[in-house]
Enzyme design. Sequence first.
Site, PDB file in Angstrom:
ATOM      1  N   VAL A  19     -17.522 -32.678  30.669  1.00 14.52           N
ATOM      2  CA  VAL A  19     -17.351 -32.912  29.284  1.00 14.52           C
ATOM      3  C   VAL A  19     -17.366 -34.539  29.290  1.00 14.52           C
ATOM      4  O   VAL A  19     -18.102 -35.002  28.322  1.00 14.52           O
ATOM      5  CB  VAL A  19     -15.946 -32.481  28.652  1.00 14.52           C
ATOM      6  CG1 VAL A  19     -15.832 -32.638  27.405  1.00 14.52           C
ATOM      7  CG2 VAL A  19     -15.999 -30.927  28.823  1.00 14.52           C
ATOM      8  N   LYS A  22     -21.161 -35.589  29.259  1.00 14.67           N
ATOM      9  CA  LYS A  22     -21.572 -35.381  27.914  1.00 14.67           C
ATOM     10  C   LYS A  22     -21.120 -36.562  26.705  1.00 14.67           C
ATOM     11  O   LYS A  22     -21.525 -36.863  25.972  1.00 14.67           O
ATOM     12  CB  LYS A  22     -21.300 -33.813  27.330  1.00 14.67           C
ATOM     13  CG  LYS A  22     -21.951 -32.838  28.037  1.00 14.67           C
ATOM     14  CD  LYS A  22     -21.565 -31.401  27.873  1.00 14.67           C
ATOM     15  CE  LYS A  22     -22.263 -30.482  28.623  1.00 14.67           C
ATOM     16  NZ  LYS A  22     -21.930 -29.358  28.161  1.00 14.67           N
ATOM     17  N   HIS A  99     -11.751 -38.189  30.632  1.00 17.01           N
ATOM     18  CA  HIS A  99     -11.138 -37.105  30.056  1.00 17.01           C
ATOM     19  C   HIS A  99      -9.988 -36.374  31.262  1.00 17.01           C
ATOM     20  O   HIS A  99     -10.344 -36.310  32.176  1.00 17.01           O
ATOM     21  CB  HIS A  99     -11.683 -36.056  29.295  1.00 17.01           C
ATOM     22  CG  HIS A  99     -12.601 -36.645  28.145  1.00 17.01           C
ATOM     23  ND1 HIS A  99     -12.412 -37.369  27.307  1.00 17.01           N
ATOM     24  CD2 HIS A  99     -13.884 -36.148  28.135  1.00 17.01           C
ATOM     25  CE1 HIS A  99     -13.649 -37.568  26.665  1.00 17.01           C
ATOM     26  NE2 HIS A  99     -14.611 -36.794  27.170  1.00 17.01           N
ATOM     27  N   HIS A 244     -14.591 -26.266  25.243  1.00 16.05           N
ATOM     28  CA  HIS A 244     -15.047 -26.888  26.538  1.00 16.05           C
ATOM     29  C   HIS A 244     -15.137 -26.001  27.789  1.00 16.05           C
ATOM     30  O   HIS A 244     -15.717 -26.405  28.578  1.00 16.05           O
ATOM     31  CB  HIS A 244     -14.126 -28.118  26.655  1.00 16.05           C
ATOM     32  CG  HIS A 244     -14.211 -29.159  25.852  1.00 16.05           C
ATOM     33  ND1 HIS A 244     -15.314 -29.523  25.514  1.00 16.05           N
ATOM     34  CD2 HIS A 244     -13.288 -30.169  25.301  1.00 16.05           C
ATOM     35  CE1 HIS A 244     -15.219 -30.769  24.695  1.00 16.05           C
ATOM     36  NE2 HIS A 244     -13.766 -30.961  24.508  1.00 16.05           N
ATOM     37  N   GLU A 250     -22.509 -26.526  23.015  1.00 13.89           N
ATOM     38  CA  GLU A 250     -23.282 -27.072  21.848  1.00 13.89           C
ATOM     39  C   GLU A 250     -23.840 -26.078  20.858  1.00 13.89           C
ATOM     40  O   GLU A 250     -23.986 -26.759  19.770  1.00 13.89           O
ATOM     41  CB  GLU A 250     -24.546 -27.869  22.766  1.00 13.89           C
ATOM     42  CG  GLU A 250     -24.360 -29.135  23.470  1.00 13.89           C
ATOM     43  CD  GLU A 250     -23.793 -28.529  25.030  1.00 13.89           C
ATOM     44  OE1 GLU A 250     -23.691 -29.579  25.842  1.00 13.89           O
ATOM     45  OE2 GLU A 250     -23.857 -27.455  25.226  1.00 13.89           O
ATOM     46  N   ARG A 290      -6.879 -38.336  19.194  1.00 13.75           N
ATOM     47  CA  ARG A 290      -6.938 -37.075  18.381  1.00 13.75           C
ATOM     48  C   ARG A 290      -5.775 -36.322  18.475  1.00 13.75           C
ATOM     49  O   ARG A 290      -5.150 -36.100  19.573  1.00 13.75           O
ATOM     50  CB  ARG A 290      -7.890 -36.190  18.780  1.00 13.75           C
ATOM     51  CG  ARG A 290      -8.412 -35.187  17.705  1.00 13.75           C
ATOM     52  CD  ARG A 290      -9.297 -34.082  18.033  1.00 13.75           C
ATOM     53  NE  ARG A 290      -8.849 -33.229  19.129  1.00 13.75           N
ATOM     54  CZ  ARG A 290      -9.049 -32.805  20.137  1.00 13.75           C
ATOM     55  NH1 ARG A 290     -10.191 -33.400  20.821  1.00 13.75           N
ATOM     56  NH2 ARG A 290      -8.592 -32.056  20.930  1.00 13.75           N
ATOM     57  N   GLY A 311     -12.757 -35.813  23.283  1.00 14.13           N
ATOM     58  CA  GLY A 311     -14.005 -35.634  23.524  1.00 14.13           C
ATOM     59  C   GLY A 311     -15.102 -36.466  22.639  1.00 14.13           C
ATOM     60  O   GLY A 311     -14.547 -36.583  21.396  1.00 14.13           O
ATOM     61  N   TYR A 315     -20.666 -32.125  19.791  1.00 16.64           N
ATOM     62  CA  TYR A 315     -19.875 -31.186  19.248  1.00 16.64           C
ATOM     63  C   TYR A 315     -18.571 -31.244  19.147  1.00 16.64           C
ATOM     64  O   TYR A 315     -17.641 -30.388  18.750  1.00 16.64           O
ATOM     65  CB  TYR A 315     -20.212 -29.724  19.929  1.00 16.64           C
ATOM     66  CG  TYR A 315     -20.015 -29.576  21.534  1.00 16.64           C
ATOM     67  CD1 TYR A 315     -18.549 -29.457  21.977  1.00 16.64           C
ATOM     68  CD2 TYR A 315     -20.858 -29.871  22.415  1.00 16.64           C
ATOM     69  CE1 TYR A 315     -18.264 -29.552  23.480  1.00 16.64           C
ATOM     70  CE2 TYR A 315     -20.584 -30.114  23.638  1.00 16.64           C
ATOM     71  CZ  TYR A 315     -19.326 -29.802  24.055  1.00 16.64           C
ATOM     72  OH  TYR A 315     -18.794 -30.077  25.402  1.00 16.64           O
TER      73      TYR A 315
END
Length: 346
Positions: A19, A22, A99, A244, A250, A290, A311, A315
Amino acid sequence: MNRLKIAIIFGGCSEEHSVSVKSAQEVAKNLDLEKYEPYYIGITQNGVWKLCHFPEANWENSCCLPAMLAPDSGVHGLIVLEQGKYKMIPLDMVFPVLHGKFGEDGAIQGLLELSCIPYVGCDIQSSALSMDKSLAYIVAGNARIATPNFWTFTENEDMDPDRFIYPVFVKPARSGSSFGVTKVCREEELLSAVEIARQYDSKVLIEEAVVGSEVGCAIFGDDPDLTAGEVDQISLSHGFFRIHQESEPENGSENSTIIVPADISTEMRLHIQETAKAIYRALGCRGLARVDMFLKEDGEVILNEVNTLPGMTSYSRFPRMMAAAGLTFAEVIDRIVALTLEGKRR
């Protein structure tokens, strides 16, 4: 104009490695190369640091150079091994796009503090505090923010399945995303769920299942000047939200739809945004985060968790919430960078 030299650190040893790659790709696509000179530092799942050209999917197999951040504050930059010789690249700041463990728990933040290099995001204390869900609940509760009822168990601690009212959620206390999380509906399922959670963390959290919808709010800024993105809402067909872990996130989720802006009243949206800001402040967050919450039918808002490096993928929820509030991802990056440099000057 001199461009800012920014190291984008991605990958890492946590279960969220893919993740992170990405997320770094999306950050790279939205960097204004007239303003920034990026250096992409990938960390393999075995903990090896490499300087690469771009955070592509197979970056580890591309032409990379061994590299590391110098913890010596006099170096203030990146050390790269090239053709048998070490060279130093000075950095203006670091954007850790990492992350989970070693990315959101204060570990990379500690190295950056030693290096005296400005960095995007929360500091050591707020990162560690937010990563440990039980500690975050305690601090938030003391700030009069509603949290689920919860219990924690260490590695060698026994538990009595009879003491809980089911369903409950069993989670690693200090892990990212939904890895190791199980919804337990019967007491005979509890011990196996605990063993799953212990694959990710020796400290296990058991919490009551809150009846309500999951909502989230993206926050960036430093107290008292905080900006909230639009509130989003997770609509579930079954199970619980864990995008995830899905094979093709996606293309959407197998069991959920993310609604942004959330299908709620204006008054409730403002209430959730203010609650998210209060949680952000209580945990000492800075830069960005978040805040995930539960919204009950009676209007009560309950803390779920705080992601201090959420993230950033195509997406992911954080950039989508900011886009719904009228800010492109490129604008968000610019503002976060400006905040980081302003913090350095202060």
